[in-house]
Design a protein around this motif. Sequence first.
Motif, PDB file in Angstrom:
ATOM      1  N   GLN A   1       0.833  -1.191   0.000  1.00 49.36           N
ATOM      2  CA  GLN A   1       0.000   0.000   0.000  1.00 49.36           C
ATOM      3  C   GLN A   1       0.877   1.254   0.000  1.00 49.36           C
ATOM      4  O   GLN A   1       1.911   1.293   0.655  1.00 49.36           O
ATOM      5  CB  GLN A   1      -0.910   0.028   1.225  1.00 49.36           C
ATOM      6  N   THR A   2       0.426   2.261  -0.738  1.00 43.21           N
ATOM      7  CA  THR A   2       1.125   3.540  -0.801  1.00 43.21           C
ATOM      8  C   THR A   2       0.149   4.659  -0.491  1.00 43.21           C
ATOM      9  O   THR A   2      -0.882   4.777  -1.164  1.00 43.21           O
ATOM     10  CB  THR A   2       1.731   3.764  -2.204  1.00 43.21           C
ATOM     11  N   PRO A   3       0.416   5.491   0.502  1.00 43.08           N
ATOM     12  CA  PRO A   3      -0.489   6.608   0.802  1.00 43.08           C
ATOM     13  C   PRO A   3      -0.409   7.684  -0.275  1.00 43.08           C
ATOM     14  O   PRO A   3       0.668   7.966  -0.821  1.00 43.08           O
ATOM     15  CB  PRO A   3       0.015   7.127   2.151  1.00 43.08           C
ATOM     16  N   ALA A   4      -1.553   8.277  -0.598  1.00 41.56           N
ATOM     17  CA  ALA A   4      -1.611   9.348  -1.584  1.00 41.56           C
ATOM     18  C   ALA A   4      -2.851  10.190  -1.323  1.00 41.56           C
ATOM     19  O   ALA A   4      -3.819   9.725  -0.719  1.00 41.56           O
ATOM     20  CB  ALA A   4      -1.635   8.785  -3.002  1.00 41.56           C
ATOM     21  N   THR A   5      -2.822  11.419  -1.778  1.00 39.66           N
ATOM     22  CA  THR A   5      -3.947  12.339  -1.609  1.00 39.66           C
ATOM     23  C   THR A   5      -4.407  12.807  -2.978  1.00 39.66           C
ATOM     24  O   THR A   5      -3.594  13.228  -3.806  1.00 39.66           O
ATOM     25  CB  THR A   5      -3.537  13.563  -0.773  1.00 39.66           C
TER      26      THR A   5
ATOM     27  N   ARG B   1      -9.540   3.846 -20.516  1.00 45.43           N
ATOM     28  CA  ARG B   1     -10.481   4.324 -19.491  1.00 45.43           C
ATOM     29  C   ARG B   1      -9.890   4.245 -18.086  1.00 45.43           C
ATOM     30  O   ARG B   1     -10.520   4.652 -17.127  1.00 45.43           O
ATOM     31  CB  ARG B   1     -11.785   3.520 -19.555  1.00 45.43           C
ATOM     32  N   GLN B   2      -8.708   3.676 -17.966  1.00 46.34           N
ATOM     33  CA  GLN B   2      -8.021   3.534 -16.680  1.00 46.34           C
ATOM     34  C   GLN B   2      -8.936   2.889 -15.624  1.00 46.34           C
ATOM     35  O   GLN B   2      -8.932   3.264 -14.451  1.00 46.34           O
ATOM     36  CB  GLN B   2      -7.505   4.898 -16.199  1.00 46.34           C
ATOM     37  N   LEU B   3      -9.691   1.876 -16.061  1.00 49.58           N
ATOM     38  CA  LEU B   3     -10.662   1.231 -15.179  1.00 49.58           C
ATOM     39  C   LEU B   3     -10.000   0.463 -14.043  1.00 49.58           C
ATOM     40  O   LEU B   3     -10.546   0.383 -12.942  1.00 49.58           O
ATOM     41  CB  LEU B   3     -11.563   0.285 -15.985  1.00 49.58           C
ATOM     42  N   ASP B   4      -8.829  -0.097 -14.303  1.00 48.92           N
ATOM     43  CA  ASP B   4      -8.165  -0.904 -13.278  1.00 48.92           C
ATOM     44  C   ASP B   4      -7.122  -0.071 -12.532  1.00 48.92           C
ATOM     45  O   ASP B   4      -6.026  -0.532 -12.232  1.00 48.92           O
ATOM     46  CB  ASP B   4      -7.501  -2.130 -13.918  1.00 48.92           C
ATOM     47  N   GLY B   5      -7.478   1.169 -12.253  1.00 44.47           N
ATOM     48  CA  GLY B   5      -6.561   2.056 -11.554  1.00 44.47           C
ATOM     49  C   GLY B   5      -7.265   3.323 -11.105  1.00 44.47           C
ATOM     50  O   GLY B   5      -8.469   3.479 -11.280  1.00 44.47           O
ATOM     51  N   VAL B   6      -6.505   4.238 -10.544  1.00 38.19           N
ATOM     52  CA  VAL B   6      -7.090   5.441  -9.955  1.00 38.19           C
ATOM     53  C   VAL B   6      -7.027   6.647 -10.891  1.00 38.19           C
ATOM     54  O   VAL B   6      -7.419   7.751 -10.523  1.00 38.19           O
ATOM     55  CB  VAL B   6      -6.390   5.801  -8.626  1.00 38.19           C
ATOM     56  N   GLY B   7      -6.521   6.447 -12.128  1.00 41.76           N
ATOM     57  CA  GLY B   7      -6.505   7.537 -13.096  1.00 41.76           C
ATOM     58  C   GLY B   7      -7.920   7.917 -13.492  1.00 41.76           C
ATOM     59  O   GLY B   7      -8.855   7.117 -13.409  1.00 41.76           O
TER      60      GLY B   7
ATOM     61  N   LEU C   1      -3.271   3.498  -1.720  1.00 44.03           N
ATOM     62  CA  LEU C   1      -3.339   2.883  -3.038  1.00 44.03           C
ATOM     63  C   LEU C   1      -2.656   1.515  -2.998  1.00 44.03           C
ATOM     64  O   LEU C   1      -1.548   1.385  -2.467  1.00 44.03           O
ATOM     65  CB  LEU C   1      -2.656   3.765  -4.086  1.00 44.03           C
ATOM     66  N   TYR C   2      -3.312   0.524  -3.580  1.00 42.70           N
ATOM     67  CA  TYR C   2      -2.763  -0.827  -3.591  1.00 42.70           C
ATOM     68  C   TYR C   2      -1.884  -0.995  -4.833  1.00 42.70           C
ATOM     69  O   TYR C   2      -2.324  -0.770  -5.957  1.00 42.70           O
ATOM     70  CB  TYR C   2      -3.895  -1.863  -3.598  1.00 42.70           C
ATOM     71  N   VAL C   3      -0.627  -1.388  -4.599  1.00 39.01           N
ATOM     72  CA  VAL C   3       0.347  -1.524  -5.679  1.00 39.01           C
ATOM     73  C   VAL C   3       0.690  -3.001  -5.829  1.00 39.01           C
ATOM     74  O   VAL C   3       1.018  -3.674  -4.849  1.00 39.01           O
ATOM     75  CB  VAL C   3       1.628  -0.723  -5.356  1.00 39.01           C
TER      76      VAL C   3
ATOM     77  N   GLY D   1      -6.701  20.839  -8.352  1.00 44.22           N
ATOM     78  CA  GLY D   1      -5.969  22.094  -8.428  1.00 44.22           C
ATOM     79  C   GLY D   1      -6.355  22.815  -9.697  1.00 44.22           C
ATOM     80  O   GLY D   1      -6.133  22.282 -10.797  1.00 44.22           O
ATOM     81  N   GLY D   2      -6.957  23.996  -9.593  1.00 46.81           N
ATOM     82  CA  GLY D   2      -7.407  24.703 -10.785  1.00 46.81           C
ATOM     83  C   GLY D   2      -8.371  23.859 -11.579  1.00 46.81           C
ATOM     84  O   GLY D   2      -9.428  23.468 -11.091  1.00 46.81           O
ATOM     85  N   THR D   3      -7.995  23.507 -12.811  1.00 47.57           N
ATOM     86  CA  THR D   3      -8.860  22.697 -13.667  1.00 47.57           C
ATOM     87  C   THR D   3      -8.288  21.299 -13.898  1.00 47.57           C
ATOM     88  O   THR D   3      -8.608  20.650 -14.888  1.00 47.57           O
ATOM     89  CB  THR D   3      -9.067  23.401 -15.023  1.00 47.57           C
ATOM     90  N   SER D   4      -7.443  20.836 -12.981  1.00 47.15           N
ATOM     91  CA  SER D   4      -6.891  19.483 -13.068  1.00 47.15           C
ATOM     92  C   SER D   4      -7.126  18.727 -11.762  1.00 47.15           C
ATOM     93  O   SER D   4      -7.376  19.333 -10.722  1.00 47.15           O
ATOM     94  CB  SER D   4      -5.380  19.529 -13.341  1.00 47.15           C
ATOM     95  N   LYS D   5      -7.041  17.400 -11.851  1.00 45.06           N
ATOM     96  CA  LYS D   5      -6.981  16.567 -10.654  1.00 45.06           C
ATOM     97  C   LYS D   5      -5.623  15.883 -10.629  1.00 45.06           C
ATOM     98  O   LYS D   5      -5.106  15.467 -11.661  1.00 45.06           O
ATOM     99  CB  LYS D   5      -8.108  15.531 -10.622  1.00 45.06           C
ATOM    100  N   CYS D   6      -5.074  15.766  -9.426  1.00 38.99           N
ATOM    101  CA  CYS D   6      -3.696  15.316  -9.296  1.00 38.99           C
ATOM    102  C   CYS D   6      -3.556  14.464  -8.040  1.00 38.99           C
ATOM    103  O   CYS D   6      -4.008  14.870  -6.964  1.00 38.99           O
ATOM    104  CB  CYS D   6      -2.796  16.548  -9.206  1.00 38.99           C
ATOM    105  N   TRP D   7      -2.961  13.267  -8.178  1.00 41.28           N
ATOM    106  CA  TRP D   7      -2.607  12.461  -7.021  1.00 41.28           C
ATOM    107  C   TRP D   7      -1.268  12.950  -6.487  1.00 41.28           C
ATOM    108  O   TRP D   7      -0.292  13.057  -7.236  1.00 41.28           O
ATOM    109  CB  TRP D   7      -2.509  10.985  -7.394  1.00 41.28           C
ATOM    110  N   ILE D   8      -1.212  13.261  -5.202  1.00 42.27           N
ATOM    111  CA  ILE D   8      -0.003  13.797  -4.600  1.00 42.27           C
ATOM    112  C   ILE D   8       0.594  12.774  -3.643  1.00 42.27           C
ATOM    113  O   ILE D   8      -0.105  12.204  -2.793  1.00 42.27           O
ATOM    114  CB  ILE D   8      -0.292  15.119  -3.875  1.00 42.27           C
ATOM    115  N   PHE D   9       1.899  12.542  -3.797  1.00 33.53           N
ATOM    116  CA  PHE D   9       2.626  11.583  -2.981  1.00 33.53           C
ATOM    117  C   PHE D   9       3.717  12.308  -2.200  1.00 33.53           C
ATOM    118  O   PHE D   9       4.399  13.185  -2.740  1.00 33.53           O
ATOM    119  CB  PHE D   9       3.285  10.518  -3.860  1.00 33.53           C
TER     120      PHE D   9
END
Length: 367
Positions: free
Chosen positions: A2-6, A44-50, A364-366, A10-18
């Motif tokens: 597992q990896t922590p992420a938030t 479609r990035q169905l098997d992930g958090v994108g 996040l599960y890696v 931000g503005g008009t984007s979404k971003c995972w921050i580590f």
Amino acid sequence: MQTPATLMRGGTSKCWIFDSRDVPADRAALTALLIDTFGAQDPRQLDGVGGGTSVTSKAAIVSRSADPSFDIDYLFAQVAVGESVVEWGSNCGNCATAVALWAVDTFDLAHGAPSTEVRMRNLNTGAEVTARVDTEEHEATVSVPGVRGAGTAVDLAFINPVGSTTGSLWPTGNHRDELTVDGLTVAVSMADAGAPVALVEADSLGVSAAATEEQVRQYVPMLRKIRARAAVAMGIAPSIDEAFDAIPKVGIVGPPVDYVTSLGEPVSASDYDVSVRMLSMNNPHPTIGLTSAVAIALATTATDSVLGPVGQPANAASATSTLDVRVITIGTLGGTLRCEVEISADGSRVLLRRAARRLADSQLYVR
């Protein structure tokens, strides 16, 4: 594992921050981690958090800076959609907005003042960005065009952004060039500030300056070919075949006209100075990347570029002031963006008002 992420907006984007302490320092291992957790290989990035789009498939790895000139360092990652690729060659101003808010909370940078200044260094390009985060209200009070919803106010200043990638505002030595693709010759201005951009004159391409998203999408194949040729002309890529889809940022520009935003809001030609339709990787950008906006704002200092004479002087330099301030308002698919440009003997700054919001703290599960 597992990896922590938030997850931040931000503005008009979404971003995972580590936090950099939670992910591999080795770039190859970090790339593999992002490809896996985002599900990058799937369109479609169905098997992930994108998020399945270029503006929602981004990451930032953040650390306290060892350089006393900065509070934090951050590494930006553009994770591909539909390919097992991570692009490390650029910066993202919208994600910088999210990074600033995240850093205030994570590294306890606030000290009871109405706002907190966060001095940031982008490790991809070496760019210096200063953010002023509202720490008095610290609530969702500010909206930005192209987003239905509010966030914490974050004002960004890009410090001396000229030549961040190529070393020059005008890498080809010209304010205006011509490129020929598939028998069509188009007028292009290639500038570098914040990010390298290739700006295509709408008339020479045969498209409206205020094209809809669907119309822009029809020109994506042509714009990709123009971008590849611009990358060679700007010294970013050694050949057309080796050019990346991330930089230079490419878009269509033209004079202001009346239009309706993607959210159904009418915009008058008198509300802005220049019409811009950028790509984000290989899709129409719903608004505009902030680093692209910085480049466009500084490119307006040359009246013979494809942008033409645009912008409104806010405080012309005088005998008693060496600071020249100009305001440029850009019309995008999602609405207008106001940029303030300050030019002095010490360099330049481009200021923009944005907003950010924390969406989720996750494990996040890696594989």
